[in-house]
Structure formats: structure tokens, C-alpha cells
Design a protein around this motif. Structure first.
Motif, mmCIF file in Angstrom:
data_model
loop_
_atom_site.group_PDB
_atom_site.id
_atom_site.type_symbol
_atom_site.label_atom_id
_atom_site.label_comp_id
_atom_site.label_asym_id
_atom_site.label_seq_id
_atom_site.Cartn_x
_atom_site.Cartn_y
_atom_site.Cartn_z
ATOM 1 N N ASN A 36 0.673 -1.303 -0.021
ATOM 2 C CA ASN A 36 -0.072 0.128 0.040
ATOM 3 C C ASN A 36 0.779 1.432 0.130
ATOM 4 O O ASN A 36 0.633 2.504 -0.546
ATOM 5 C CB ASN A 36 -0.926 0.064 1.341
ATOM 6 C CG ASN A 36 -2.210 -0.885 0.884
ATOM 7 O OD1 ASN A 36 -2.392 -1.482 -0.025
ATOM 8 N ND2 ASN A 36 -2.582 -1.367 2.285
ATOM 9 N N ALA A 37 1.997 1.143 0.607
ATOM 10 C CA ALA A 37 2.755 2.378 0.755
ATOM 11 C C ALA A 37 3.028 3.117 -0.457
ATOM 12 O O ALA A 37 2.669 4.436 -0.437
ATOM 13 C CB ALA A 37 4.130 2.008 1.340
ATOM 14 N N PRO A 38 3.606 2.443 -1.642
ATOM 15 C CA PRO A 38 3.791 3.402 -2.826
ATOM 16 C C PRO A 38 2.320 3.638 -3.376
ATOM 17 O O PRO A 38 2.354 4.811 -4.003
ATOM 18 C CB PRO A 38 4.632 2.438 -3.714
ATOM 19 C CG PRO A 38 4.044 0.859 -3.196
ATOM 20 C CD PRO A 38 4.200 1.132 -1.702
ATOM 21 N N GLN A 46 -7.326 7.396 -0.380
ATOM 22 C CA GLN A 46 -8.612 7.018 -0.983
ATOM 23 C C GLN A 46 -8.500 5.651 -1.987
ATOM 24 O O GLN A 46 -9.205 4.935 -1.881
ATOM 25 C CB GLN A 46 -9.326 7.887 -1.410
ATOM 26 C CG GLN A 46 -10.855 7.558 -1.873
ATOM 27 C CD GLN A 46 -11.552 6.743 -0.575
ATOM 28 O OE1 GLN A 46 -11.753 7.501 0.593
ATOM 29 N NE2 GLN A 46 -12.164 5.883 -0.955
ATOM 30 N N ALA A 47 -7.550 5.926 -2.690
ATOM 31 C CA ALA A 47 -7.122 5.013 -3.807
ATOM 32 C C ALA A 47 -6.713 3.751 -3.133
ATOM 33 O O ALA A 47 -7.033 2.494 -3.779
ATOM 34 C CB ALA A 47 -6.200 5.560 -4.665
ATOM 35 N N ALA A 48 -5.885 3.883 -2.270
ATOM 36 C CA ALA A 48 -5.380 2.722 -1.594
ATOM 37 C C ALA A 48 -6.543 2.013 -0.789
ATOM 38 O O ALA A 48 -6.484 0.536 -0.612
ATOM 39 C CB ALA A 48 -4.183 3.066 -0.419
ATOM 40 N N PHE A 49 -7.457 2.563 -0.223
ATOM 41 C CA PHE A 49 -8.652 1.918 0.441
ATOM 42 C C PHE A 49 -9.116 1.246 -0.525
ATOM 43 O O PHE A 49 -9.447 0.101 -0.377
ATOM 44 C CB PHE A 49 -9.355 3.032 1.047
ATOM 45 C CG PHE A 49 -10.487 2.629 1.891
ATOM 46 C CD1 PHE A 49 -10.591 2.359 3.177
ATOM 47 C CD2 PHE A 49 -11.712 2.235 1.252
ATOM 48 C CE1 PHE A 49 -11.599 1.911 3.883
ATOM 49 C CE2 PHE A 49 -12.804 1.999 1.792
ATOM 50 C CZ PHE A 49 -12.948 1.656 3.285
ATOM 51 N N SER A 50 -9.485 1.723 -1.771
ATOM 52 C CA SER A 50 -10.400 1.153 -2.611
ATOM 53 C C SER A 50 -9.819 -0.156 -3.104
ATOM 54 O O SER A 50 -10.327 -1.077 -3.370
ATOM 55 C CB SER A 50 -10.770 2.137 -3.829
ATOM 56 O OG SER A 50 -11.317 1.555 -4.743
ATOM 57 N N ALA A 51 -8.602 -0.198 -3.369
ATOM 58 C CA ALA A 51 -7.811 -1.060 -3.821
ATOM 59 C C ALA A 51 -7.668 -2.379 -2.898
ATOM 60 O O ALA A 51 -7.917 -3.361 -3.269
ATOM 61 C CB ALA A 51 -6.195 -0.908 -4.239
ATOM 62 N N ILE A 76 -5.804 0.192 8.606
ATOM 63 C CA ILE A 76 -4.688 -0.378 7.758
ATOM 64 C C ILE A 76 -4.064 0.642 6.952
ATOM 65 O O ILE A 76 -2.618 0.507 6.947
ATOM 66 C CB ILE A 76 -5.323 -1.585 7.122
ATOM 67 C CG1 ILE A 76 -5.712 -2.837 8.153
ATOM 68 C CG2 ILE A 76 -4.186 -2.049 6.136
ATOM 69 C CD1 ILE A 76 -6.147 -4.099 7.250
ATOM 70 N N ILE A 77 -4.711 1.381 6.488
ATOM 71 C CA ILE A 77 -4.305 2.557 5.319
ATOM 72 C C ILE A 77 -3.720 3.670 6.201
ATOM 73 O O ILE A 77 -2.493 4.117 5.832
ATOM 74 C CB ILE A 77 -5.333 3.026 4.444
ATOM 75 C CG1 ILE A 77 -5.967 1.764 3.822
ATOM 76 C CG2 ILE A 77 -4.796 4.134 3.481
ATOM 77 C CD1 ILE A 77 -5.081 0.964 2.903
ATOM 78 N N ASP A 78 -4.225 4.013 7.211
ATOM 79 C CA ASP A 78 -3.881 5.259 7.604
ATOM 80 C C ASP A 78 -2.809 5.045 8.713
ATOM 81 O O ASP A 78 -1.835 6.041 9.144
ATOM 82 C CB ASP A 78 -5.166 5.917 8.558
ATOM 83 C CG ASP A 78 -6.286 6.402 7.652
ATOM 84 O OD1 ASP A 78 -6.119 6.556 6.330
ATOM 85 O OD2 ASP A 78 -7.524 6.507 8.078
#
Length: 292
Positions: A36-38, A46-51, A76-78
Motif C-alpha cells: 500500500n505504501a507506494p 482513498q485509492a489505497a483504501f479502494s484497492a 490499515i491504510i492510515d
């Protein structure tokens, strides 16, 4: 605790497999956070969350029904470092760490095996136990038994076009294989049935929402007592032999489930909801309407 519960539900007879599942899930989750980092750096959170939602197979339309699951994914994202520490403490270490991952069959095989349990024998045995309990609690004119529950599934399930109905023989084989863990599945199915939200969303919330998960564990204790003490009218032994009933080491007191809130659907098997892997979630029970 949600991962430990899932491991027990699908691998009730092997503590070794349960540990491997915990370690595999932990490694996979940490690996996902690293991936998710890159994505976050380039496209934003938001894009990482959706993915991530897509990667784990959640229907985006179900997110409004999944507040606890959504909050967990957002964490997990934040806050990946905070989540990683919790995963290490609660899953990686109890699961046996590197040795368990080395011995485990891999994420794909673990997911496939859990799908086999949730879409097949384990889930159906929980459903059968729940159905017997509902008949006993709410339908005094009927003699509750596994045979009656199986017959109802066969009769009503055959009316649902396009769905695969397990044969009576298959149900009996599944019951023999999975009855030891059926109390947990009965509690899980009941929680999903009473949630009033799409089955997939209900299943995720039953794992990630602490109150729902505790409810499942308390109800599971009750179903274990019921299954190991209730003998059908023409039976010679309880539904679940005491020696086969999986010991539930939940730090949660037994709670009687609200069986009165369920009613056997007068239309029989309602249209099943197809999960990510194409298996069916049978809905022979519906929430009782007390509004009249």
C-alpha cells in the motif's frame, strides 16, 4: 480475535493448522500494508483504501453496511505501523511466526480451504443445528430432529432455481465430519441472519465488530450445550457426541440466542446470495416480524 475464530471454524481438529492460518494471515496482512505504501504515496489514501477493499473481495456497495470492517481497513491504510504491531502481537506470535509460515500451504490454499468450509459442510452443519434449535423453541407441534431439518432443506432448496442443493447423503456426511464445530457456525449463521444486511457484509461485521463477535462466542457456548444434551424424540444419543464437540475456550459466558426472532420462511429457501467464490449462503430462516 476475529482471525483466531475463523481459524477455529475452518480447522477445528488441528491446532497446528490454526496456528499456520494465523501466521499466514499475519504475513499476508503485513505484506499488503507494504504494498500500500507506494500506492498511497502516488495516488492517495482513498485509492489505497479502494484497492484494498477490492483485493479482499468486498463488494463496494456493501461498505455502508460494514462500519466496523470499514474502520479496520481505514486503520490499515492510515496507521499501518500501529496495525502491524497489533498483528505481530495478536496473530504472528501466537501463530508460530516464521516456522508456521514455512510449513503452511500458502495464502491461496488457506483461502480455498476456508471457502470449502464456509460454502459447504461446516456452514451447513451450523445451519442444521440452528434449525433444530429453532424448531424446538418455536414450533411445539413439530418433533425437532436432524432428519426433519435435512428434509426441509431438501424440499425447500429444490424449489430455488439455479442453485445446487446438497443431497441428503451429502448432508449426513457433512454433519458427521463437521458437527463438532457446528455450534460456532450455528451462532455465526444466526448473527448474520438477524443483522438485516447483505450476507457478505454481515459475515465481515460478525468478525470485525467486537460486540457482534462476542455475541457469536456467547451464543456458540449455548449451542454447544444444546447440541451435546438434546436428544431427538426417536434418537438414542445427543445431536453431538460429547467427545466430538470442540471445546470452546472463549473468555465469554454462555448466552442464550434469540431464537424467537427467527421464523422458518413460509416460502422455504429464499434466493441464496452468492459470495465471492460462487458458493451459496442458504436463507431458510428469516427474521421474525414483530411489528404487527
Amino acid at each position: 480475535m476475529g482471525a483466531q475464530l475463523l481459524a477455529l471454524m475452518a480447522w477445528p481438529k488441528s491446532s497446528r493448522c490454526q496456528r499456520q492460518v494465523l501466521a499466514t494471515f499475519a504475513a499476508d496482512m503485513v505484506g499488503s500494508m507494504e504494498e500500500n505504501a507506494p500506492l498511497i504515496s502516488r495516488f492517495g489514501q482513498q485509492a489505497a483504501f479502494s484497492a484494498f477493499v477490492s483485493r479482499v473481495g468486498i463488494d463496494h456497495d456493501h461498505l455502508p453496511f460494514m462500519p466496523s470492517t470499514t474502520a479496520q481497513i481505514a486503520a490499515i491504510i492510515d496507521r499501518p505501523h500501529e496495525v502491524a504491531r497489533a498483528v505481530h502481537r495478536d496473530m504472528w506470535v501466537p501463530g508460530g511466526g516464521y516456522k508456521s509460515v514455512a510449513d503452511a500451504p500458502g495464502t491461496a490454499a488457506v483461502v480455498q480451504e476456508f471457502s470449502r468450509a464456509s460454502g459447504g459442510g461446516a456452514m451447513h452443519t451450523g445451519f442444521l443445528l440452528l434449525l433444530v434449535a429453532v424448531i424446538r423453541a418455536s414450533y411445539p407441534s413439530l418433533d425437532p430432529s436432524l432428519g426433519r431439518a435435512m428434509a426441509m432443506l431438501q424440499e425447500e432448496g429444490s424449489k430455488v432455481g439455479g442453485s445446487t442443493v446438497p443431497t441428503h447423503r451429502t448432508l449426513k456426511e457433512w454433519w458427521k465430519e463437521w458437527r463438532g464445530i457446528s455450534p460456532v457456525w450455528a451462532a455465526f449463521v444466526l448473527q448474520c441472519q438477524l443483522s438485516g444486511v447483505p450476507p457478505q457484509a454481515a459475515a465481515w461485521e460478525a468478525m470485525f465488530d467486537q460486540n457482534r463477535r462476542f455475541q457469536v462466542m456467547g451464543w456458540a457456548q449455548w449451542f454447544r450445550t444444546f447440541g451435546t444434551t438434546f436428544t431427538p424424540k426417536h434418537g438414542s444419543e445427543p445431536l453431538i457426541p460429547g467427545g466430538e464437540a470442540v471445546e470452546l475456550r472463549f473468555d465469554m459466558p454462555e448466552q442464550e440466542p434469540p431464537l424467537g426472532e427467527c421464523a422458518i420462511s413460509p416460502k422455504g429457501f429464499l434466493a441464496a446470495s452468492s459470495g465471492r467464490d460462487g458458493t451459496y449462503v442458504w436463507n431458510v430462516l428469516q427474521r421474525e416480524d414483530h411489528s404487527a
